[in-house]
Design an enzyme around this catalytic site. Structure first.
Site, PDB file in Angstrom:
ATOM      1  N   SER A 151       0.831  -1.213   0.000  1.00 15.32           N
ATOM      2  CA  SER A 151       0.000   0.000   0.000  1.00 15.32           C
ATOM      3  C   SER A 151       0.862   1.257   0.000  1.00 15.32           C
ATOM      4  O   SER A 151       1.784   1.389   0.811  1.00 15.32           O
ATOM      5  CB  SER A 151      -0.910   0.012   1.236  1.00 15.32           C
ATOM      6  OG  SER A 151      -1.744  -1.115   1.256  1.00 15.32           O
ATOM      7  N   GLU A 235      -2.816  -1.006  17.604  1.00 17.27           N
ATOM      8  CA  GLU A 235      -3.825  -0.019  17.196  1.00 17.27           C
ATOM      9  C   GLU A 235      -5.081  -0.601  16.569  1.00 17.27           C
ATOM     10  O   GLU A 235      -5.707   0.027  15.730  1.00 17.27           O
ATOM     11  CB  GLU A 235      -3.202   0.971  16.192  1.00 17.27           C
ATOM     12  CG  GLU A 235      -2.235   1.939  16.820  1.00 17.27           C
ATOM     13  CD  GLU A 235      -2.909   2.950  17.745  1.00 17.27           C
ATOM     14  OE1 GLU A 235      -4.083   3.278  17.522  1.00 17.27           O
ATOM     15  OE2 GLU A 235      -2.256   3.400  18.684  1.00 17.27           O
ATOM     16  N   SER A 360      -6.908 -12.855   4.759  1.00 11.68           N
ATOM     17  CA  SER A 360      -8.148 -13.318   4.143  1.00 11.68           C
ATOM     18  C   SER A 360      -9.073 -13.944   5.185  1.00 11.68           C
ATOM     19  O   SER A 360      -8.655 -14.322   6.286  1.00 11.68           O
ATOM     20  CB  SER A 360      -7.842 -14.341   3.046  1.00 11.68           C
ATOM     21  OG  SER A 360      -7.316 -15.532   3.634  1.00 11.68           O
TER      22      SER A 360
END
Length: 381
Positions: A151, A235, A360
Site C-alpha cells: 500500500s 492499534e 483473508s
C-alpha cells in the site's frame, strides 16, 4: 444533518471527495500536505507509548474521541498511518535509542512516509513462507526479492521489510525486520497495480540484490518474526472504531439514495438496510468490548471477519438501490481513456477486496480455530 453540516456544505464535500477519488495524483498531494499539517499541530503519535519525538500523549479514551471526530469531520484520508500506527509502536517496543531518535521525529512531523513489505506473490496470507532474502555485506544488507500489494509504496520514503537473512532457514526462523529507503533508483523498483476501480493504491516492489541496500535492523538479526507479529497487534481497537464512523457515513448515503430512488419501498431492501444498521451497531459494541484488552487472540480475527463481509454487502446494496443507473458512470467511458466512478460504484468494486487484504477470511477462521478453539493445526507445506 447527523454530522452537523448543512446540505450545501455536504454536497460540496461529496463532490470534492468523488473528484479526488477519480484523480489519484491530486489526492496524493492533498494527503501529503495534510499529513504535514497534522504534524505541525502535534496530532501524530497520540497513542505512542513514549513521547518526546514531537508527538503528544493521549489516554485511550482521548484517542478514541480524536479518531471518531476525525472520521466525522471527513478530513482527508491519511497517508502516514502506516508509519504512525505500525512502524512507530514497533520501534518503541523493539528499536534501539538511535533508531527511535532517527525515525520517530520525521513520522511525528508527517515528513517521512512508510509502506509495509510483508506479502509476496507466493506468500500472501502465509507470511512465514516469504522468500525475499537479505545478505550481510559489511554494515549493510543486500536485498533480493519481490513484495506485492504494498500500500502507497509509490508515495513512501521508507519500507519496513521482512526478509530471510539466514540461508537455509525455513518458516518463521531466520527472518529479520529491515528498514529500507525507497529512494534507490535502479535498485528499488515500484510498479503500481491497477485495480477494478481504476486506481493504484497497491504496488509491486522489486529489490535488486546487487544494489538494493538496508542499514537498519530492528530487534536484532534473526528476530524478525517476533517483531513482525508484535507489529500486527498494534492499534486495532481505536482504528476499528474510527473505521466504523466512515461505515456509518457510507450507510447513510445508501439510505438516502434508497429513499430518493424509491428503492426503500421494497420490503426486501428495507430489511437489508435495517440489517446493515443493526450489524454496524453490533460491530461497534464488540469493538468497545475489546478496546484496550490484551490476550484475546481471536478478537482481531473476529473483528476482521465481521467488518469485511459487512462492507462487501454494503457495496452490493449501494448499487442495488440505484437500479440500472448504477451501470453508468459520471463521465463517458471509452476503452482508450481511464474511467471514472462515482462513490457508490467505487464502494462496490473496492469492497470486493475487503475479505482478502489484511488477512483473508480463510486465514482469520484458521486463527480462531487454532488459537481460540484449540482445534488441530492446519498442515503447512
Amino acid at each position: 444533518m447527523e454530522f452537523g453540516f448543512d446540505a450545501e456544505d455536504e454536497a460540496f464535500r461529496r463532490t470534492a471527495r468523488d473528484w479526488l477519488t477519480a484523480h489519484p495524483a491530486a489526492e496524493a498531494v492533498v494527503r501529503q500536505d495534510w499529513e504535514r499539517e497534522l504534524g505541525r499541530g502535534g496530532w501524530i503519535g497520540l497513542g505512542w507509548a513514549e513521547d518526546g519525538y514531537g508527538n503528544r500523549r493521549a489516554s485511550l479514551t482521548q484517542q478514541v474521541v480524536w479518531a471518531e471526530e476525525y472520521a466525522r469531520s471527513r478530513a482527508p484520508a491519511r497517508s502516514g498511518h502506516i508509519g504512525e500506527k505500525l512502524l512507530a509502536p514497533t520501534l518503541i517496543a523493539h528499536g534501539t535509542p538511535e533508531q527511535k531518535a532517527r525515525f520517530l521525529p520525521p513520522v511525528a512531523r508527517g515528513e517521512e512516509l512508510w509502506c509495509q513489505g510483508y506479502s509476496e506473490p507466493g506468500a500472501g496470507s502465509d507470511l512465514a513462507g516469504i522468500r525475499t532474502a537479505a545478505a550481510r555485506d559489511g554494515d549493510t544488507y543486500r536485498i533480493t526479492g519481490q513484495k506485492i500489494w504494498t500500500s502507497l509504496a509509490h508515495e513512501a520514503d521508507w519500507c519496513f521489510v521482512l526478509a530471510r537473512t539466514e540461508p537455509g532457514s525455513a518458516r518463521h526462523h531466520g527472518l529479520s525486520f529491515l528498514l529500507v529507503p525507497m529512494d534507490q533508483p535502479g535498485r528499488v523498483e515500484v510498479r503500481p497495480i491497477r485495480q477494478l476501480t481504476g486506481t493504484s493504491e497497491f504496488n509491486e516492489v522489486f529489490f535488486d540484490g546487487a544494489m538494493a541496500r538496508a542499514e537498519h535492523v530492528v530487534g536484532g538479526a534473526g528476530n524478525g518474526w517476533q517483531v513482525a507479529m508484535s507489529l500486527l497487534g498494534f492499534e486495532r481497537g481505536v482504528s476499528t472504531l474510527a473505521q466504523q464512523i466512515g461505515f456509518a457515513e457510507e450507510l447513510g448515503r445508501v439510505i438516502e439514495t434508497a429513499v430518493a430512488t424509491g428503492a426503500a419501498a421494497d420490503p426486501v431492501i428495507r430489511d437489508r438496510l435495517v440489517r446493515q444498521w443493526a450489524e454496524l451497531r453490533t460491530m461497534r459494541w464488540n469493538a468497545l468490548r475489546t478496546l484496550g484488552g490484551s490476550g484475546d487472540a481471536g478478537a482481531p480475527s473476529v473483528a476482521k471477519l465481521l467488518w469485511g463481509r459487512w462492507h462487501q454487502r454494503l457495496g452490493e446494496l449501494a448499487v442495488r438501490v440505484r437500479g440500472a443507473e448504477a451501470a453508468t458512470g459520471p463521465e463517458d467511458w471509452s476503452a482508450s481513456a481511464p474511467y471514472e466512478l462515482d462513490s457508490s460504484q467505487h464502494l462496490f468494486l473496492f469492497s470486493r477486496a475487503d475479505t482478502i487484504y489484511g488477512g483473508s477470511d480463510e486465514i482469520q477462521r484458521t486463527i480462531i480455530a487454532e488459537r481460540v478453539l484449540g482445534l488441530p493445526r492446519e498442515p503447512k507445506g
